[in-house]
Design a protein around this motif. Structure first.
Motif, PDB file in Angstrom:
ATOM      1  N   UNK A 128      62.449  94.067  97.219  1.00 26.59           N
ATOM      2  CA  UNK A 128      63.619  92.475  96.891  1.00 26.59           C
ATOM      3  C   UNK A 128      63.538  91.699  95.843  1.00 26.59           C
ATOM      4  N   UNK A 129      62.633  91.171  96.745  1.00 31.16           N
ATOM      5  CA  UNK A 129      61.880  89.756  95.750  1.00 31.16           C
ATOM      6  C   UNK A 129      62.175  89.777  94.447  1.00 31.16           C
ATOM      7  N   UNK A 130      60.733  91.170  94.778  1.00 31.00           N
ATOM      8  CA  UNK A 130      60.336  91.338  93.162  1.00 31.00           C
ATOM      9  C   UNK A 130      61.410  91.692  92.216  1.00 31.00           C
ATOM     10  N   UNK A 131      61.989  92.582  92.675  1.00 30.10           N
ATOM     11  CA  UNK A 131      63.836  93.116  92.361  1.00 30.10           C
ATOM     12  C   UNK A 131      64.245  91.993  91.285  1.00 30.10           C
ATOM     13  N   UNK A 132      64.863  90.439  92.554  1.00 29.23           N
ATOM     14  CA  UNK A 132      65.772  89.659  91.725  1.00 29.23           C
ATOM     15  C   UNK A 132      64.173  89.102  91.281  1.00 29.23           C
ATOM     16  N   UNK A 133      63.073  88.975  91.239  1.00 26.28           N
ATOM     17  CA  UNK A 133      62.897  87.785  90.656  1.00 26.28           C
ATOM     18  C   UNK A 133      62.894  88.411  88.868  1.00 26.28           C
ATOM     19  N   UNK A 134      62.793  90.098  88.818  1.00 25.90           N
ATOM     20  CA  UNK A 134      62.324  90.514  87.666  1.00 25.90           C
ATOM     21  C   UNK A 134      63.728  90.490  86.898  1.00 25.90           C
ATOM     22  N   UNK A 135      64.954  90.803  87.887  1.00 23.62           N
ATOM     23  CA  UNK A 135      66.115  90.100  86.820  1.00 23.62           C
ATOM     24  C   UNK A 135      66.277  89.434  86.225  1.00 23.62           C
ATOM     25  N   UNK A 136      66.094  87.992  87.300  1.00 22.63           N
ATOM     26  CA  UNK A 136      66.085  86.443  86.578  1.00 22.63           C
ATOM     27  C   UNK A 136      65.585  86.474  85.141  1.00 22.63           C
ATOM     28  N   UNK A 137      64.075  86.855  85.317  1.00 26.22           N
ATOM     29  CA  UNK A 137      63.814  87.174  84.559  1.00 26.22           C
ATOM     30  C   UNK A 137      63.831  87.668  82.828  1.00 26.22           C
ATOM     31  N   UNK A 138      64.295  88.596  83.322  1.00 28.59           N
ATOM     32  CA  UNK A 138      65.002  89.608  81.724  1.00 28.59           C
ATOM     33  C   UNK A 138      66.776  88.900  81.587  1.00 28.59           C
ATOM     34  N   UNK A 139      67.301  88.653  82.144  1.00 25.78           N
ATOM     35  CA  UNK A 139      68.278  87.498  82.130  1.00 25.78           C
ATOM     36  C   UNK A 139      67.937  86.753  81.247  1.00 25.78           C
ATOM     37  N   UNK A 140      67.379  85.799  81.843  1.00 21.25           N
ATOM     38  CA  UNK A 140      66.342  84.907  80.646  1.00 21.25           C
ATOM     39  C   UNK A 140      65.323  84.684  79.668  1.00 21.25           C
ATOM     40  N   UNK A 141      65.567  86.495  78.880  1.00 22.32           N
ATOM     41  CA  UNK A 141      64.770  86.603  78.284  1.00 22.32           C
ATOM     42  C   UNK A 141      66.231  87.415  77.505  1.00 22.32           C
ATOM     43  N   UNK A 142      67.210  88.412  77.877  1.00 23.85           N
ATOM     44  CA  UNK A 142      67.817  88.121  77.239  1.00 23.85           C
ATOM     45  C   UNK A 142      69.233  86.915  77.044  1.00 23.85           C
ATOM     46  N   UNK A 143      69.409  85.967  77.622  1.00 23.17           N
ATOM     47  CA  UNK A 143      69.785  84.553  77.477  1.00 23.17           C
ATOM     48  C   UNK A 143      69.534  83.960  76.114  1.00 23.17           C
ATOM     49  N   UNK A 144      67.834  84.032  76.090  1.00 25.60           N
ATOM     50  CA  UNK A 144      67.001  83.463  74.888  1.00 25.60           C
ATOM     51  C   UNK A 144      67.408  84.124  73.786  1.00 25.60           C
ATOM     52  N   UNK A 145      67.494  85.478  73.492  1.00 24.78           N
ATOM     53  CA  UNK A 145      67.569  86.729  72.713  1.00 24.78           C
ATOM     54  C   UNK A 145      68.704  86.489  71.978  1.00 24.78           C
ATOM     55  N   UNK A 146      69.657  86.209  73.153  1.00 23.93           N
ATOM     56  CA  UNK A 146      71.377  85.558  72.243  1.00 23.93           C
ATOM     57  C   UNK A 146      71.725  84.239  71.741  1.00 23.93           C
TER      58      UNK A 146
END
Length: 216
Positions: free
Chosen positions: A9-27
């Protein structure tokens, strides 16, 4: 020993945060690129419609903007203005083209100041035009406006350590309707050339060249 479910669950949450951060950077990157493209497009449009030396609208933009003004004038009298500098070649021949450019810039600034919120443009070379809202189309008002504009343009212009004084021939003509711009400009042009021929018949005109007081 950590619970595998908790770790997952922790790994999944961390992965979601990284993905959100990457999407934000791309945006943000995409938004910056869009803003840059919009700025470049605006600059290209401005360059296509404005004189690069004086910053005034060019010939094509003048006719387009004038047509829009004529259709939305609301019944206010409009006056077409055409002006041409007298013996401008003397400035280039005596001081060089950089000095000639500075004279054109000064003339453009004075014409714009005289016109206020009205439309003025550089048609090319040392020829300028404008479209002024006037309180009347009375001949006396037109003659008075011509004198005021000539006086404003004839004020000394600083050129490095010296000042020069140039004169302009000016023609004004009322615009009688939305479709009469070309005809009014022709009449203003004819009035300008008449003023130039009258000035040419006077004793030879010389470019007035005065050192700054600091040099005396």
């Amino acid at each position: 020993m950590p619970d595998p479910m908790t770790v997952a669950s922790g790994v999944s949450a961390a992965g979601a945060l990284v993905s959100a951060w990457q999407l934000r950077r791309r945006a943000l990157r995409a938004e910056a690129e869009i803003q840059l493209l919009q700025a470049e497009l605006a600059a290209e449009r401005h360059a296509a419609s404005h004189d690069p030396l004086t910053g005034l609208p060019n010939r094509r933009a003048f006719y387009r903007l004038a047509a829009a003004l004529l259709t939305g004038a609301g019944g206010n009298p409009l006056i077409a203005v055409v002006l041409d500098l007298d013996d401008f070649k003397q400035v280039n021949d005596r001081y060089g083209h950089a000095a000639g450019d500075q004279v054109l810039i000064s003339v453009a600034q004075r014409l714009a100041a005289f016109a206020g919120d009205n439309l003025v443009a550089r048609l090319g070379g040392d020829e300028f035009a404008g479209l002024l809202v006037s309180p009347t189309v009375d001949r006396r008002w037109i003659e008075h406006a011509s004198r005021r504009l000539c006086d404003a343009l004839a004020a000394p212009i600083p050129l490095g350590s010296r000042t020069v004084q140039v004169t302009a021939s000016v023609g004004l003509a009322p615009v009688h309707g939305p479709t009469q711009l070309a005809e009014a400009l022709c009449r203003a042009d004819a009035a300008m050339y008449q003023a130039k021929s009258v000035a040419a018949a006077r004793p030879a005109r010389q470019l007035v060249d005065t050192p700054h007081l600091a040099e005396r």
